[in-house]
Motif scaffolding. Structure first.
Motif, PDB file in Angstrom:
ATOM      1  N   ASP A   1      12.035  14.842  13.072  1.00  0.00           N
ATOM      2  CA  ASP A   1      12.967  13.713  12.995  1.00  0.00           C
ATOM      3  C   ASP A   1      13.758  13.751  11.690  1.00  0.00           C
ATOM      4  O   ASP A   1      14.955  13.482  11.666  1.00  0.00           O
ATOM      5  CB  ASP A   1      12.212  12.382  13.101  1.00  0.00           C
ATOM      6  CG  ASP A   1      11.603  12.182  14.481  1.00  0.00           C
ATOM      7  OD1 ASP A   1      12.025  12.878  15.429  1.00  0.00           O
ATOM      8  OD2 ASP A   1      10.697  11.329  14.597  1.00  0.00           O
ATOM      9  N   THR A   2      13.089  14.112  10.611  1.00  0.00           N
ATOM     10  CA  THR A   2      13.753  14.187   9.307  1.00  0.00           C
ATOM     11  C   THR A   2      14.814  15.275   9.300  1.00  0.00           C
ATOM     12  O   THR A   2      15.931  15.061   8.826  1.00  0.00           O
ATOM     13  CB  THR A   2      12.711  14.461   8.206  1.00  0.00           C
ATOM     14  OG1 THR A   2      11.719  13.438   8.252  1.00  0.00           O
ATOM     15  CG2 THR A   2      13.355  14.462   6.838  1.00  0.00           C
TER      16      THR A   2
ATOM     17  N   GLU B   1      17.811  14.114  11.222  1.00  0.00           N
ATOM     18  CA  GLU B   1      18.618  13.174  10.433  1.00  0.00           C
ATOM     19  C   GLU B   1      19.437  13.923   9.378  1.00  0.00           C
ATOM     20  O   GLU B   1      20.612  13.629   9.162  1.00  0.00           O
ATOM     21  CB  GLU B   1      17.734  12.130   9.746  1.00  0.00           C
ATOM     22  CG  GLU B   1      17.356  10.968  10.616  1.00  0.00           C
ATOM     23  CD  GLU B   1      18.544  10.148  11.084  1.00  0.00           C
ATOM     24  OE1 GLU B   1      19.434   9.851  10.267  1.00  0.00           O
ATOM     25  OE2 GLU B   1      18.585   9.828  12.271  1.00  0.00           O
TER      26      GLU B   1
ATOM     27  N   LYS C   1      22.412  15.516  10.967  1.00  0.00           N
ATOM     28  CA  LYS C   1      23.471  14.550  11.251  1.00  0.00           C
ATOM     29  C   LYS C   1      24.230  14.183   9.978  1.00  0.00           C
ATOM     30  O   LYS C   1      25.461  14.073   9.997  1.00  0.00           O
ATOM     31  CB  LYS C   1      22.875  13.292  11.906  1.00  0.00           C
ATOM     32  CG  LYS C   1      22.420  13.538  13.327  1.00  0.00           C
ATOM     33  CD  LYS C   1      21.945  12.335  14.117  1.00  0.00           C
ATOM     34  CE  LYS C   1      21.643  11.082  13.431  1.00  0.00           C
ATOM     35  NZ  LYS C   1      21.069  10.036  14.282  1.00  0.00           N
ATOM     36  N   ILE C   2      23.502  14.012   8.882  1.00  0.00           N
ATOM     37  CA  ILE C   2      24.159  13.695   7.612  1.00  0.00           C
ATOM     38  C   ILE C   2      25.069  14.844   7.199  1.00  0.00           C
ATOM     39  O   ILE C   2      26.196  14.636   6.743  1.00  0.00           O
ATOM     40  CB  ILE C   2      23.112  13.394   6.520  1.00  0.00           C
ATOM     41  CG1 ILE C   2      22.412  12.070   6.824  1.00  0.00           C
ATOM     42  CG2 ILE C   2      23.761  13.336   5.141  1.00  0.00           C
ATOM     43  CD1 ILE C   2      21.218  11.790   5.936  1.00  0.00           C
TER      44      ILE C   2
ATOM     45  N   GLN D   1      20.552   6.927   3.115  1.00  0.00           N
ATOM     46  CA  GLN D   1      19.736   7.701   4.047  1.00  0.00           C
ATOM     47  C   GLN D   1      19.136   8.920   3.356  1.00  0.00           C
ATOM     48  O   GLN D   1      17.969   9.247   3.541  1.00  0.00           O
ATOM     49  CB  GLN D   1      20.567   8.158   5.245  1.00  0.00           C
ATOM     50  CG  GLN D   1      20.847   7.085   6.253  1.00  0.00           C
ATOM     51  CD  GLN D   1      21.660   7.613   7.433  1.00  0.00           C
ATOM     52  OE1 GLN D   1      22.455   8.532   7.263  1.00  0.00           O
ATOM     53  NE2 GLN D   1      21.452   7.038   8.592  1.00  0.00           N
ATOM     54  N   GLN D   2      19.931   9.575   2.559  1.00  0.00           N
ATOM     55  CA  GLN D   2      19.452  10.763   1.852  1.00  0.00           C
ATOM     56  C   GLN D   2      18.329  10.399   0.892  1.00  0.00           C
ATOM     57  O   GLN D   2      17.325  11.106   0.814  1.00  0.00           O
ATOM     58  CB  GLN D   2      20.612  11.415   1.104  1.00  0.00           C
ATOM     59  CG  GLN D   2      20.208  12.654   0.338  1.00  0.00           C
ATOM     60  CD  GLN D   2      21.366  13.248  -0.441  1.00  0.00           C
ATOM     61  OE1 GLN D   2      22.498  12.820  -0.310  1.00  0.00           O
ATOM     62  NE2 GLN D   2      21.072  14.223  -1.256  1.00  0.00           N
TER      63      GLN D   2
ATOM     64  N   ILE E   1      15.114   9.791   2.882  1.00  0.00           N
ATOM     65  CA  ILE E   1      14.550  11.037   3.412  1.00  0.00           C
ATOM     66  C   ILE E   1      13.902  11.848   2.288  1.00  0.00           C
ATOM     67  O   ILE E   1      12.790  12.365   2.450  1.00  0.00           O
ATOM     68  CB  ILE E   1      15.630  11.851   4.138  1.00  0.00           C
ATOM     69  CG1 ILE E   1      16.005  11.146   5.442  1.00  0.00           C
ATOM     70  CG2 ILE E   1      15.160  13.274   4.426  1.00  0.00           C
ATOM     71  CD1 ILE E   1      17.211  11.723   6.140  1.00  0.00           C
TER      72      ILE E   1
END
Length: 118
Positions: free
Chosen positions: A63-64, A67, A70-71, A101-102, A105
């Protein structure tokens, strides 16, 4: 359907005992859990194949990575527009969200990597 019977050559009928310290046993069990195998199978793979099996990647990591991908796509799209001297409305708010978000994560990855001490 029943499982096929093994031939005498392939039947594992001999026991071999290994003595370990408590710390070694703990490390062996942690490594076996990480690889998703029993400790005996892990030792057999290491001894006869000369390597450890590949560790299974936890779902959190998948999942990470998704993500992060996507970033990266979003940053690539924004970079193309900025390089073409096109500044979309709300660029700063999008960049701020991406930064948040970064940060989340990276914190998760650092916490996860420090939880496994071996």
């Amino acid at each position: 359907m029943a499982r096929p019977k093994l031939t005498e050559d392939n039947l594992r009928s001999i026991n071999f005992t290994v003595r370990l310290t408590p710390a070694e046993l703990k490390k062996l069990e942690a490594t076996a859990r990480l690889c998703g195998k029993a400790p005996g199978l892990l030792m057999r793979d290491r001894f006869f194949k000369g390597r450890f099996p590949e560790p299974k990647t936890p779902k959190l990591d998948y999942d990470t990575y998704f993500e992060l991908k996507k970033i990266g796509v979003n940053l690539n799209q924004l970079t193309r527009k900025v390089n073409a001297n096109i500044f979309p409305n709300g660029l700063l708010s999008v960049l701020a969200k991406l930064q948040q978000q970064q940060d989340i994560i990276i914190k998760l990855l650092l916490d996860d990597s420090q939880s496994e001490n071996w």
